[in-house]
Design a protein around this motif. Structure first.
Motif, PDB file in Angstrom:
ATOM      1  N   SER A 215      -4.910 -12.342   8.509  1.00 57.93           N
ATOM      2  CA  SER A 215      -4.001 -11.595   9.388  1.00 57.93           C
ATOM      3  C   SER A 215      -4.109 -10.115   9.061  1.00 57.93           C
ATOM      4  O   SER A 215      -4.398  -9.737   7.919  1.00 57.93           O
ATOM      5  N   ARG A 216      -3.873  -9.290  10.067  1.00 56.66           N
ATOM      6  CA  ARG A 216      -3.838  -7.839   9.861  1.00 56.66           C
ATOM      7  C   ARG A 216      -2.387  -7.370   9.891  1.00 56.66           C
ATOM      8  O   ARG A 216      -1.606  -7.808  10.748  1.00 56.66           O
ATOM      9  N   PRO A 217      -2.019  -6.460   9.000  1.00 57.31           N
ATOM     10  CA  PRO A 217      -0.630  -5.999   8.978  1.00 57.31           C
ATOM     11  C   PRO A 217      -0.379  -4.912  10.014  1.00 57.31           C
ATOM     12  O   PRO A 217      -1.293  -4.208  10.427  1.00 57.31           O
ATOM     13  N   SER A 218       0.851  -4.797  10.415  1.00 55.04           N
ATOM     14  CA  SER A 218       1.263  -3.621  11.181  1.00 55.04           C
ATOM     15  C   SER A 218       1.445  -2.462  10.200  1.00 55.04           C
ATOM     16  O   SER A 218       1.506  -2.656   8.971  1.00 55.04           O
TER      17      SER A 218
ATOM     18  N   LEU B 221       3.812  -0.351   4.909  1.00 49.96           N
ATOM     19  CA  LEU B 221       4.781   0.506   4.221  1.00 49.96           C
ATOM     20  C   LEU B 221       5.870  -0.321   3.546  1.00 49.96           C
ATOM     21  O   LEU B 221       6.337   0.032   2.451  1.00 49.96           O
ATOM     22  N   ALA B 222       6.282  -1.411   4.172  1.00 48.30           N
ATOM     23  CA  ALA B 222       7.302  -2.267   3.568  1.00 48.30           C
ATOM     24  C   ALA B 222       6.783  -2.910   2.287  1.00 48.30           C
ATOM     25  O   ALA B 222       7.492  -2.974   1.268  1.00 48.30           O
TER      26      ALA B 222
ATOM     27  N   ALA C  71       8.093  -2.254  -1.543  1.00 46.94           N
ATOM     28  CA  ALA C  71       8.524  -3.346  -2.420  1.00 46.94           C
ATOM     29  C   ALA C  71       7.766  -3.336  -3.746  1.00 46.94           C
ATOM     30  O   ALA C  71       8.312  -3.708  -4.789  1.00 46.94           O
ATOM     31  N   LEU C  72       6.519  -2.884  -3.704  1.00 45.79           N
ATOM     32  CA  LEU C  72       5.688  -2.847  -4.916  1.00 45.79           C
ATOM     33  C   LEU C  72       5.775  -1.511  -5.634  1.00 45.79           C
ATOM     34  O   LEU C  72       5.123  -1.328  -6.669  1.00 45.79           O
ATOM     35  N   ASP C  73       6.554  -0.568  -5.097  1.00 49.43           N
ATOM     36  CA  ASP C  73       6.706   0.757  -5.690  1.00 49.43           C
ATOM     37  C   ASP C  73       5.338   1.410  -5.902  1.00 49.43           C
ATOM     38  O   ASP C  73       5.031   1.941  -6.968  1.00 49.43           O
ATOM     39  N   VAL C  74       4.524   1.381  -4.864  1.00 52.02           N
ATOM     40  CA  VAL C  74       3.190   1.975  -4.920  1.00 52.02           C
ATOM     41  C   VAL C  74       3.310   3.496  -4.797  1.00 52.02           C
ATOM     42  O   VAL C  74       4.029   3.990  -3.925  1.00 52.02           O
ATOM     43  N   PRO C  75       2.632   4.275  -5.649  1.00 48.37           N
ATOM     44  CA  PRO C  75       2.671   5.736  -5.529  1.00 48.37           C
ATOM     45  C   PRO C  75       2.179   6.208  -4.165  1.00 48.37           C
ATOM     46  O   PRO C  75       1.381   5.521  -3.501  1.00 48.37           O
ATOM     47  N   LEU C  76       2.617   7.395  -3.754  1.00 46.33           N
ATOM     48  CA  LEU C  76       2.281   7.885  -2.424  1.00 46.33           C
ATOM     49  C   LEU C  76       0.781   7.987  -2.205  1.00 46.33           C
ATOM     50  O   LEU C  76       0.279   7.656  -1.118  1.00 46.33           O
ATOM     51  N   ARG C  77       0.048   8.449  -3.198  1.00 43.79           N
ATOM     52  CA  ARG C  77      -1.408   8.569  -3.050  1.00 43.79           C
ATOM     53  C   ARG C  77      -2.020   7.209  -2.693  1.00 43.79           C
ATOM     54  O   ARG C  77      -2.883   7.102  -1.816  1.00 43.79           O
ATOM     55  N   GLU C  78      -1.567   6.185  -3.392  1.00 44.27           N
ATOM     56  CA  GLU C  78      -2.115   4.854  -3.164  1.00 44.27           C
ATOM     57  C   GLU C  78      -1.552   4.207  -1.902  1.00 44.27           C
ATOM     58  O   GLU C  78      -2.177   3.318  -1.328  1.00 44.27           O
ATOM     59  N   ARG C  79      -0.388   4.641  -1.442  1.00 45.89           N
ATOM     60  CA  ARG C  79       0.110   4.158  -0.145  1.00 45.89           C
ATOM     61  C   ARG C  79      -0.823   4.617   0.972  1.00 45.89           C
ATOM     62  O   ARG C  79      -1.070   3.880   1.926  1.00 45.89           O
ATOM     63  N   ASN C  80      -1.325   5.846   0.837  1.00 42.27           N
ATOM     64  CA  ASN C  80      -2.305   6.313   1.810  1.00 42.27           C
ATOM     65  C   ASN C  80      -3.557   5.441   1.798  1.00 42.27           C
ATOM     66  O   ASN C  80      -4.128   5.148   2.848  1.00 42.27           O
ATOM     67  N   VAL C  81      -3.986   5.040   0.610  1.00 37.03           N
ATOM     68  CA  VAL C  81      -5.162   4.171   0.510  1.00 37.03           C
ATOM     69  C   VAL C  81      -4.899   2.831   1.181  1.00 37.03           C
ATOM     70  O   VAL C  81      -5.753   2.299   1.902  1.00 37.03           O
ATOM     71  N   LEU C  82      -3.712   2.278   0.954  1.00 32.23           N
ATOM     72  CA  LEU C  82      -3.360   1.016   1.611  1.00 32.23           C
ATOM     73  C   LEU C  82      -3.361   1.170   3.130  1.00 32.23           C
ATOM     74  O   LEU C  82      -3.864   0.302   3.852  1.00 32.23           O
ATOM     75  N   LEU C  83      -2.803   2.262   3.619  1.00 29.31           N
ATOM     76  CA  LEU C  83      -2.754   2.485   5.064  1.00 29.31           C
ATOM     77  C   LEU C  83      -4.162   2.593   5.655  1.00 29.31           C
ATOM     78  O   LEU C  83      -4.466   1.954   6.667  1.00 29.31           O
ATOM     79  N   THR C  84      -5.013   3.394   5.036  1.00 32.14           N
ATOM     80  CA  THR C  84      -6.357   3.575   5.585  1.00 32.14           C
ATOM     81  C   THR C  84      -7.180   2.293   5.469  1.00 32.14           C
ATOM     82  O   THR C  84      -8.001   1.996   6.340  1.00 32.14           O
ATOM     83  N   SER C  85      -6.949   1.520   4.396  1.00 36.80           N
ATOM     84  CA  SER C  85      -7.696   0.264   4.257  1.00 36.80           C
ATOM     85  C   SER C  85      -7.281  -0.747   5.316  1.00 36.80           C
ATOM     86  O   SER C  85      -8.038  -1.669   5.634  1.00 36.80           O
ATOM     87  N   ALA C  86      -6.078  -0.578   5.867  1.00 38.52           N
ATOM     88  CA  ALA C  86      -5.602  -1.462   6.934  1.00 38.52           C
ATOM     89  C   ALA C  86      -5.937  -0.914   8.317  1.00 38.52           C
ATOM     90  O   ALA C  86      -5.552  -1.501   9.330  1.00 38.52           O
ATOM     91  N   GLY C  87      -6.638   0.231   8.355  1.00 35.12           N
ATOM     92  CA  GLY C  87      -7.069   0.785   9.636  1.00 35.12           C
ATOM     93  C   GLY C  87      -6.135   1.815  10.227  1.00 35.12           C
ATOM     94  O   GLY C  87      -6.303   2.191  11.394  1.00 35.12           O
ATOM     95  N   PHE C  88      -5.165   2.307   9.439  1.00 34.60           N
ATOM     96  CA  PHE C  88      -4.214   3.304   9.936  1.00 34.60           C
ATOM     97  C   PHE C  88      -4.484   4.663   9.291  1.00 34.60           C
ATOM     98  O   PHE C  88      -5.117   4.755   8.241  1.00 34.60           O
TER      99      PHE C  88
END
Length: 267
Positions: free
Chosen positions: A48-51, A56-57, A61-78
């Motif tokens: 499944s692909r996330p929205s 962000l949710a 919940a995982l308290d991911v640092p902002l730099r790595e939140r950007n990595v998560l977003l781009t890895s999901a195609g955002f």
């Protein structure tokens, strides 16, 4: 059709890495993020692909640092969601003013500002007192606090209680590597652990009786003793600001207080 699946897999791998890093089970994370465990499993496997909101949710919940939140977003195609402006940017004028105010206001005591990898960004006029005798090559740019503190040509030979201070610094750096997931910090940790001054440390130390672990520094004008505090910015939404920290040094005894006043009169 291939690209979405690749993006989903890349996101799923990173999501699982962060879940394991935070020691969450899939069930625990699903409850924290208010998503079904089944859907979370599908996200991790790429089925499944996330929205964007889901990314962000989960990051929250995982308290991911902002730099790595950007990595998560781009890895999901955002697109990345959190800017990373240079400190000189007009939008960060108030932050620069705040940093400068704290550093100047702390004189005659040393104070410095560092980024997320502990590279020196700014310092007040008392910091050079701490750096006397440090090899010029270690002073950069960039000047890295961990290199300067732990390298044999840095402060290692001048710190009276080096074993205590080094154990504390290494423990803090290992914790930050674990929390941040930052490869640059991991490389820094691997580097300083190779220093002879670090490799020769005893494996275990008794817990000191002091309230805090002091920094006792040899100086031509006599030993200087400090304790330090670290201040960060509240509720940042910019990567640079989120990773910015100010370390302030306070005299541990009257002698150090007097010496600092003599060596660095306040404005």
């Amino acid at each position: 059709m291939g690209a979405p699946q690749q993006a989903g897999s890349a996101f799923g791998e990173r999501l699982r890495d962060w879940r394991v890093r935070r020691r969450f089970s899939q069930l625990e994370l699903s409850l924290a993020a208010e998503v079904s465990a089944r859907h979370l499993s599908f996200l991790e496997t790429g089925r499944s692909r996330p929205s964007r909101d889901m990314v962000l949710a989960l990051a929250d919940a995982l308290d991911v640092p902002l730099r790595e939140r950007n990595v998560l977003l781009t890895s999901a195609g955002f697109a990345a969601g959190f800017p990373q402006r240079p400190l000189e940017a007009p939008e960060l004028t108030a932050v620069r003013v705040a940093v400068d105010t704290v550093l100047r206001g702390h004189l005659p005591n040393p104070a410095l500002a560092v980024d997320g990898r502990w590279d020196l960004i700014a310092a007040n006029g008392a910091v050079p007192l701490l750096l006397e005798g440090v090899d010029q090559e270690l002073l950069g740019p960039p000047t890295n606090v961990y290199r300067v503190s732990l390298h044999p040509d840095g402060l290692a030979g001048r710190i009276v209680n080096f074993d205590e201070v080094a154990h504390h610094l290494l423990s803090r750096l290992r914790r930050e590597v674990q929390i941040s997931g930052d490869d640059g910090l991991a490389d820094l940790l691997a580097e300083v652990e190779r220093y002879p001054s670090v490799r020769s440390l005893p494996r275990h130390l008794d817990v000191p009786a002091d309230v805090v672990i002091p920094l006792r520094l040899r100086h031509p004008e006599g030993e200087l003793a400090f304790f330090t505090t670290i201040t960060t910015f509240g509720t940042p939404v910019d990567v640079t600001v989120a990773e910015l920290a100010i370390e302030t040094f306070f005299p541990l005894d009257e002698r150090t207080d007097t010496r600092l006043g003599e060596l660095m009169p306040s404005d």
